[in-house]
Write a protein that holds these residues in place. Structure first.
Motif, PDB file in Angstrom:
ATOM      1  N   PHE A 120       0.824  -1.205   0.000  1.00  0.00           N
ATOM      2  CA  PHE A 120       0.000   0.000   0.000  1.00  0.00           C
ATOM      3  C   PHE A 120       0.859   1.257   0.000  1.00  0.00           C
ATOM      4  O   PHE A 120       0.486   2.273  -0.596  1.00  0.00           O
ATOM      5  CB  PHE A 120      -0.950  -0.002   1.204  1.00  0.00           C
ATOM      6  N   THR A 121       2.012   1.212   0.666  1.00  0.00           N
ATOM      7  CA  THR A 121       2.928   2.358   0.654  1.00  0.00           C
ATOM      8  C   THR A 121       3.407   2.638  -0.752  1.00  0.00           C
ATOM      9  O   THR A 121       3.463   3.793  -1.200  1.00  0.00           O
ATOM     10  CB  THR A 121       4.136   2.088   1.576  1.00  0.00           C
ATOM     11  N   LYS A 122       3.758   1.576  -1.506  1.00  0.00           N
ATOM     12  CA  LYS A 122       4.197   1.735  -2.889  1.00  0.00           C
ATOM     13  C   LYS A 122       3.063   2.253  -3.773  1.00  0.00           C
ATOM     14  O   LYS A 122       3.289   2.988  -4.734  1.00  0.00           O
ATOM     15  CB  LYS A 122       4.707   0.403  -3.425  1.00  0.00           C
ATOM     16  N   LEU A 123       1.828   1.858  -3.451  1.00  0.00           N
ATOM     17  CA  LEU A 123       0.675   2.293  -4.237  1.00  0.00           C
ATOM     18  C   LEU A 123       0.524   3.806  -4.189  1.00  0.00           C
ATOM     19  O   LEU A 123       0.211   4.450  -5.198  1.00  0.00           O
ATOM     20  CB  LEU A 123      -0.601   1.614  -3.706  1.00  0.00           C
ATOM     21  N   PHE A 124       0.741   4.390  -2.997  1.00  0.00           N
ATOM     22  CA  PHE A 124       0.547   5.826  -2.824  1.00  0.00           C
ATOM     23  C   PHE A 124       1.815   6.638  -3.087  1.00  0.00           C
ATOM     24  O   PHE A 124       1.763   7.860  -3.176  1.00  0.00           O
ATOM     25  CB  PHE A 124       0.060   6.119  -1.397  1.00  0.00           C
ATOM     26  N   LYS A 125       2.952   5.944  -3.212  1.00  0.00           N
ATOM     27  CA  LYS A 125       4.231   6.627  -3.396  1.00  0.00           C
ATOM     28  C   LYS A 125       4.369   7.108  -4.836  1.00  0.00           C
ATOM     29  O   LYS A 125       3.879   6.495  -5.766  1.00  0.00           O
ATOM     30  CB  LYS A 125       5.380   5.670  -3.051  1.00  0.00           C
ATOM     31  N   GLY A 126       5.077   8.248  -5.017  1.00  0.00           N
ATOM     32  CA  GLY A 126       5.319   8.761  -6.354  1.00  0.00           C
ATOM     33  C   GLY A 126       4.117   9.421  -6.984  1.00  0.00           C
ATOM     34  O   GLY A 126       4.079   9.614  -8.204  1.00  0.00           O
ATOM     35  N   ARG A 127       3.129   9.783  -6.175  1.00  0.00           N
ATOM     36  CA  ARG A 127       1.943  10.489  -6.673  1.00  0.00           C
ATOM     37  C   ARG A 127       1.879  11.840  -5.965  1.00  0.00           C
ATOM     38  O   ARG A 127       1.324  11.942  -4.864  1.00  0.00           O
ATOM     39  CB  ARG A 127       0.667   9.678  -6.404  1.00  0.00           C
ATOM     40  N   PRO A 128       2.435  12.896  -6.562  1.00  0.00           N
ATOM     41  CA  PRO A 128       2.525  14.193  -5.884  1.00  0.00           C
ATOM     42  C   PRO A 128       1.192  14.824  -5.525  1.00  0.00           C
ATOM     43  O   PRO A 128       1.128  15.671  -4.634  1.00  0.00           O
ATOM     44  CB  PRO A 128       3.298  15.060  -6.891  1.00  0.00           C
ATOM     45  N   LEU A 129       0.118  14.426  -6.202  1.00  0.00           N
ATOM     46  CA  LEU A 129      -1.191  15.030  -5.935  1.00  0.00           C
ATOM     47  C   LEU A 129      -2.036  14.215  -4.960  1.00  0.00           C
ATOM     48  O   LEU A 129      -3.185  14.548  -4.700  1.00  0.00           O
ATOM     49  CB  LEU A 129      -1.953  15.220  -7.246  1.00  0.00           C
ATOM     50  N   THR A 130      -1.463  13.148  -4.416  1.00  0.00           N
ATOM     51  CA  THR A 130      -2.193  12.313  -3.459  1.00  0.00           C
ATOM     52  C   THR A 130      -2.290  13.026  -2.111  1.00  0.00           C
ATOM     53  O   THR A 130      -1.291  13.545  -1.612  1.00  0.00           O
ATOM     54  CB  THR A 130      -1.486  10.966  -3.261  1.00  0.00           C
ATOM     55  N   PRO A 131      -3.472  13.068  -1.501  1.00  0.00           N
ATOM     56  CA  PRO A 131      -3.617  13.719  -0.186  1.00  0.00           C
ATOM     57  C   PRO A 131      -2.718  13.070   0.864  1.00  0.00           C
ATOM     58  O   PRO A 131      -2.410  11.878   0.796  1.00  0.00           O
ATOM     59  CB  PRO A 131      -5.102  13.489   0.145  1.00  0.00           C
ATOM     60  N   LYS A 132      -2.293  13.869   1.859  1.00  0.00           N
ATOM     61  CA  LYS A 132      -1.382  13.389   2.897  1.00  0.00           C
ATOM     62  C   LYS A 132      -1.943  12.196   3.656  1.00  0.00           C
ATOM     63  O   LYS A 132      -1.205  11.327   4.092  1.00  0.00           O
ATOM     64  CB  LYS A 132      -1.069  14.521   3.874  1.00  0.00           C
TER      65      LYS A 132
END
Length: 354
Positions: free
Chosen positions: A127-139
């Motif tokens: 899940f960490t990799k899923l959200f990583k590298g997406r600059p527009l993803t909410p904190k």
């Protein structure tokens, strides 16, 4: 209050809690680290025992409190409260798995189960990799504390062996175009064709719980049916589990529609190139066999802007599904940064080049 007990798994070596270990595919004691196969666990009077896995004709009355069912922890005596569809949970005092036998055996008992194949720790990384590298993803979606709220849940599914037979008639149109000197030609051919169907579908799934979105559960497929094993209460140890609340007939309606759509798609592929619209459908969908199975799913829910976003991982194959929102604040910030960069480039170009 009636003394309704909850089953758990005890280590045959030291009597401590033993849970299913997805990596070793055995039951592992959390205290002495001993490992046991299901056959070894079945010899002891725990959740795995043959006696505890019998489907009973008469069921103990479940005491209710404020609309919730109350059980007594077999390990420490504390009360365990669960809603009507929960079949496995945890004692908040001693951490023991509470397998609620009365609920599992009331109605239809599961035929099969696919035990979890990946451990909780490995899901953090996924899940960490899923959200990583997406600059527009909410904190909130990159917050480790939110990701660690992930839970392993056995979701109830109905599965059907279905036969699709009959024929479908299509109204078809083939369009052909070509150029000759200064002229452009278009030829349209219309015709009807009937395609015979005789298809067998094995274990077509339909989500048996109204608590989880059907489209999310459908997206988790496929599961590896080679990993199906006979159901045993013991596999629930260390995880949460749900009981079906969607009627078998209602679930079959969804499954039969999936089979119908697939049958039409396969029949359409037999037509020539062009469009093919169903003009007559004489297919019959027949249920040959019904199964009730539990499938492993890792789930985490993250709240953002007053909306819950559910992400799920197939506990058998590791496939992850879920929609990641875009942060409004970050989007505005990035637009602002790009505008500044564009302005500076334009200014420098006008200042030093023109």
């Amino acid at each position: 209050m009636a003394d309704i007990t909850a089953l758990d798994n005890k280590c045959p070596a030291c009597n401590a809690k033993a849970v299913w270990n997805p990596t070793e595919q055995k039951f592992k004691c959390e205290y002495c680290a001993s490992q046991f196969t299901l056959e070894q666990m079945q010899q002891y009077n725990t959740a795995a025992s043959l006696e505890n896995n019998k489907v009973e004709e008469n069921f103990n009355k479940i005491t209710s409190k404020d609309g919730l069912d109350v059980y007594r922890c077999k390990n420490c005596g504390a009360e365990i409260i669960a809603d009507q569809n929960t079949t496995a949970t945890f004692c908040v005092y001693c951490g023991s798995t509470a397998i609620l036998k009365e609920k599992i055996n009331s109605g239809i008992s599961p035929n099969y189960i696919i035990p979890f194949k990946n451990e909780k720790e490995s899901t953090y990384d996924a899940f960490t990799k899923l959200f990583k590298g997406r600059p527009l993803t909410p904190k909130a979606f990159k917050d480790v504390n939110n990701i660690k709220k992930i839970s392993g849940v056995y979701i109830p599914f109905w599965a059907y062996d279905i036969k699709s037979s009959g024929n479908i008639t299509f109204h078809c149109e083939d369009v052909r175009s070509w150029n000759t000197y200064d002229y452009h030609y278009t030829e349209t051919t219309t015709y009807s064709t009937t395609v015979d169907c005789d298809l067998d579908f094995n274990k077509v799934l339909a989500d048996g719980s109204s608590r989880f979105p059907d489209d999310l559960m459908d997206s988790l497929e496929p599961f590896d049916y080679g990993h199906l094993v006979d159901y045993n209460h013991a596999y629930l140890s260390g995880f949460l589990a749900e009981k079906y609340d969607v009627n078998n007939d209602v679930a079959f309606t969804r499954a039969s529609q999936r089979v119908m759509n697939t049958s039409i798609s396969k029949a359409r592929s037999a037509c020539r190139h062009g469009t093919a619209v169903v003009s007559k459908n004489d297919l019959s969908i027949n249920n040959k066999k019904t199964y009730y199975i539990l499938l492993p799913v890792w789930m985490v829910s993250i709240k953002y802007r007053n909306k819950d976003y559910i992400f799920a991982m197939n506990g058998d194959t590791g496939k992850i599904v879920g929609d990641i929102p875009v942060s409004v604040g970050k989007t505005i910030l990035w637009i602002f940064i790009f505008l500044i960069i564009f302005f500076l480039i334009g200014f420098l170009f006008a200042r030093f080049i023109i």
